[in-house]
Design a protein around this motif. Structure first.
Motif, PDB file in Angstrom:
ATOM      1  N   ASP A 257       0.858  -1.286   0.058  1.00 44.08           N
ATOM      2  CA  ASP A 257       0.060   0.087   0.092  1.00 44.08           C
ATOM      3  C   ASP A 257       1.044   0.976   0.081  1.00 44.08           C
ATOM      4  OD1 ASP A 257      -2.587  -0.714  -0.147  1.00 44.08           O
ATOM      5  OD2 ASP A 257      -2.990  -0.807   2.061  1.00 44.08           O
ATOM      6  N   ALA A 258       1.752   1.288   0.845  1.00 43.74           N
ATOM      7  CA  ALA A 258       2.533   2.347   0.799  1.00 43.74           C
ATOM      8  C   ALA A 258       3.399   2.881  -0.223  1.00 43.74           C
ATOM      9  CB  ALA A 258       3.610   2.180   2.169  1.00 43.74           C
ATOM     10  N   ARG A 259       3.804   1.563  -0.956  1.00 40.11           N
ATOM     11  CA  ARG A 259       4.688   1.768  -2.199  1.00 40.11           C
ATOM     12  C   ARG A 259       4.003   2.064  -3.424  1.00 40.11           C
ATOM     13  NH1 ARG A 259       9.805  -2.308  -1.533  1.00 40.11           N
ATOM     14  NH2 ARG A 259       9.969  -2.189   0.684  1.00 40.11           N
ATOM     15  N   PHE A 260       2.732   1.771  -3.407  1.00 38.11           N
ATOM     16  CA  PHE A 260       1.995   2.089  -4.645  1.00 38.11           C
ATOM     17  C   PHE A 260       1.005   3.203  -4.485  1.00 38.11           C
ATOM     18  CE2 PHE A 260       2.321  -2.674  -5.378  1.00 38.11           C
ATOM     19  CZ  PHE A 260       2.711  -2.432  -6.705  1.00 38.11           C
ATOM     20  N   ALA A 261       1.105   3.982  -3.280  1.00 36.30           N
ATOM     21  CA  ALA A 261       0.221   5.132  -3.022  1.00 36.30           C
ATOM     22  C   ALA A 261       0.298   6.091  -4.146  1.00 36.30           C
ATOM     23  CB  ALA A 261       0.647   5.681  -1.510  1.00 36.30           C
ATOM     24  N   VAL A 262      -0.685   6.741  -4.360  1.00 30.00           N
ATOM     25  CA  VAL A 262      -1.045   7.850  -5.275  1.00 30.00           C
ATOM     26  C   VAL A 262      -1.793   8.622  -4.786  1.00 30.00           C
ATOM     27  CG1 VAL A 262      -0.080   6.815  -7.447  1.00 30.00           C
ATOM     28  CG2 VAL A 262      -2.620   6.373  -6.650  1.00 30.00           C
ATOM     29  N   ASP A 263      -1.873   9.966  -5.182  1.00 27.92           N
ATOM     30  CA  ASP A 263      -3.109  10.904  -5.030  1.00 27.92           C
ATOM     31  C   ASP A 263      -4.113  10.331  -5.530  1.00 27.92           C
ATOM     32  OD1 ASP A 263      -1.069  12.231  -3.379  1.00 27.92           O
ATOM     33  OD2 ASP A 263      -0.576  13.714  -4.972  1.00 27.92           O
ATOM     34  N   GLY A 264      -5.218  10.776  -4.730  1.00 22.01           N
ATOM     35  CA  GLY A 264      -6.523  10.241  -5.457  1.00 22.01           C
ATOM     36  C   GLY A 264      -7.185   8.880  -4.743  1.00 22.01           C
TER      37      GLY A 264
END
Ligand code: RFL
Ligand code: PHB
Length: 403
Positions: A257-264
């Motif tokens: 989750d932390a590494r794929f985190a994107v705005d939105g």
């Protein structure tokens, strides 16, 4: 050994034209192509069938690999179950950029079809109608590399046996033994070992994105891939020596989750983790891929880090070239193809090595990485997003070239 294995064992001759050591994708596909060309061969595989069929590895096939699998007769289920992908996404700085393959490469695509399935399809074909394939046949050494009749020594069912060959092809992977038959000093190995590994998981959850996502993050690299519409394959960069059992399922999902985190509001879906393993990353090329009557193909001759999705495709390319060359020898007596094999394959291999190195070093965070290095990575990723030329370079390498 159980009843089933015994009943499946073919009669193995004591001599053959091409002795193939290793029944991974390279050895199995080579056997299939040689059989079609009328060239006699035998495959010796050290593991049992179930192990070879379940070994979790590659997932991306170039069009040229799909084409050769189709031509070999192993394309039927691939056509039905393979998923065609028109791009990948790169993720950094909490945003994503899509690489549109057809738009950037003149219509090219890749296929998602697991190596486990390629191997199952090839084994089934070969056992039904193909050259002899012997499982649990551990090759111990190859002798007579400097003669015109090399001998493969192997153990099977507790007995020591030999196979005399006109040619021996080492399709026995990175830890294989065929390379050792070539006298010291005749081969050169070029190598780089990376200071990080991949922690790979298989999870029973539909992939959270339609296409693969390669993520650069300050916490390290992550990759979202898939095996089907219901099974996800995910990877995390981890330090070398990481124990996969030391992480709880929740810790794995939190890190992803932390590494794929994107705005939105995009979110990674979680599900039961059914397999986990840690694998080290390495680049390696052995030159030449032939010495006398001994040939090396696939991982036995070269290794790439998986970031470029090239290993299986290179293995398929090697054996396609080699099978054509043996076919030419068989039909016309000309050894021109065999003589050109190493040079021809190494040019594709080095291109894939460069691309895999580029993908790996652009997306991973080295343990000794400083902020300057990170800025360079971000600048490279920004350039790919801004320049169709830079994006096309990546796309053309990823989809590969025709054989
Ligand atoms: P393999 O698959 O290692 O098969 C070698 C076979 O030889 C047998 N063997 C022996 N048999 C008899 N006697 C002996 N002494 C023997 N020693 C070994 C072994 O049991 C085995 O069955 O090599 P091959 O056929 O050259 O195939 C290469 C591919 O497996 C490999 O390049 C790819 O899996 C790499 N790779 C990927 N490639 C791609 O093209 N696309 C991808 O998306 C991709 N993802 C990956 C990957 C490799 C990974 N790992 C685990 C290294 C993802 C991962 C995680
Ligand atoms: C995989 O699905 O296992 C896979 C996909 C792409 C890669 C490496 C592995 O670059």
């Amino acid at each position: 050994m159980n009843e089933r294995t015994v009943s499946q064992n073919p009669v193995i001759p004591e001599s053959t034209t091409v002795g193939i050591v290793g029944g991974g994708p390279a050895g199995l596909l080579l056997a299939r192509l040689l059989h079609q060309a009328g060239v006699e061969c035998v495959v010796l595989e050290s593991r049992e069938r179930a192990y070879v069929e379940q070994r979790q590895r590659a997932g991306v096939l170039e069009q040229s690999t799909v084409d050769v699998l189709r031509a070999s007769g192993a394309g039927e289920r691939l056509e039905r179950e393979g998923i065609v992908h028109d791009g990948i996404e790169l993720s950094w700085d909490r945003r994503r950029h899509r690489i549109d393959f057809p738009g950037l490469t003149g219509g090219k695509q890749v296929w998602i079809y697991a190596q486990t399935e390629v191997v199952k399809d090839l084994i089934e074909l070969q056992l039904a109608d193909g050259a002899p394939l012997l499982f649990e046949a551990q090759v111990t050494e190859v002798t007579g590399a400097d003669t015109d009749r090399p001998v493969v020594h192997y153990t099977h069912a507790g007995a020591e046996r030999t196979l005399r060959c006109d040619y021996v092809v080492g399709c026995d992977g990175f830890h294989g033994v065929v390379r050792d038959a070539i006298p010291d000093g005749e081969l050169t190995t070029y190598e780089r070992v990376y200071p990080y590994s991949w922690f790979g998981i298989l999870a029973d959850v539909p992939p959270s994105n339609d296409e693969l996502v390669y993520a650069h993050s300050p916490r390290g690299f992550a990759l979202l891939s898939m095996r089907s519409h219901t099974v996800s394959r995910l990877y995390l960069q981890v330090p070398n020596g990481t124990d996969p059992q030391a992480w709880s399922d929740e810790e794995i999902w939190d890190e992803l989750d932390a590494r794929f985190a994107v705005d939105g509001d995009w979110k990674l879906a979680r599900g039961p983790i059914t397999q986990r393993a840690v694998l080290p990353l390495r680049s390696s090329v052995t030159e030449p891929l032939r010495w006398g009557r001994i040939f090396l193909a696939g991982d036995a001759g070269h290794i790439v880090p998986p970031t470029g999705a090239k290993g299986l495709n290179l293995a398929a390319a090697d054996v396609t070239v080699l099978a054509r060359a043996f076919g030419q020898l068989h039909r016309t007596g000309s050894s021109d193809g065999l003589d050109a094999y190493s040079r021809q394959c190494l040019s594709r291999v080095w291109r894939a090595e460069q691309f895999s190195y580029f993908m790996t070093t652009t997306l991973h965070v080295a343990p000794d990485q400083n902020p300057f290095d990170t800025r360079l990575q971000i600048s490279q990723l920004d350039r790919i997003a801004a320049s169709p030329h830079a994006a096309a370079e990546l796309a053309l390498n990823y989809v590969g070239t025709a054989l």
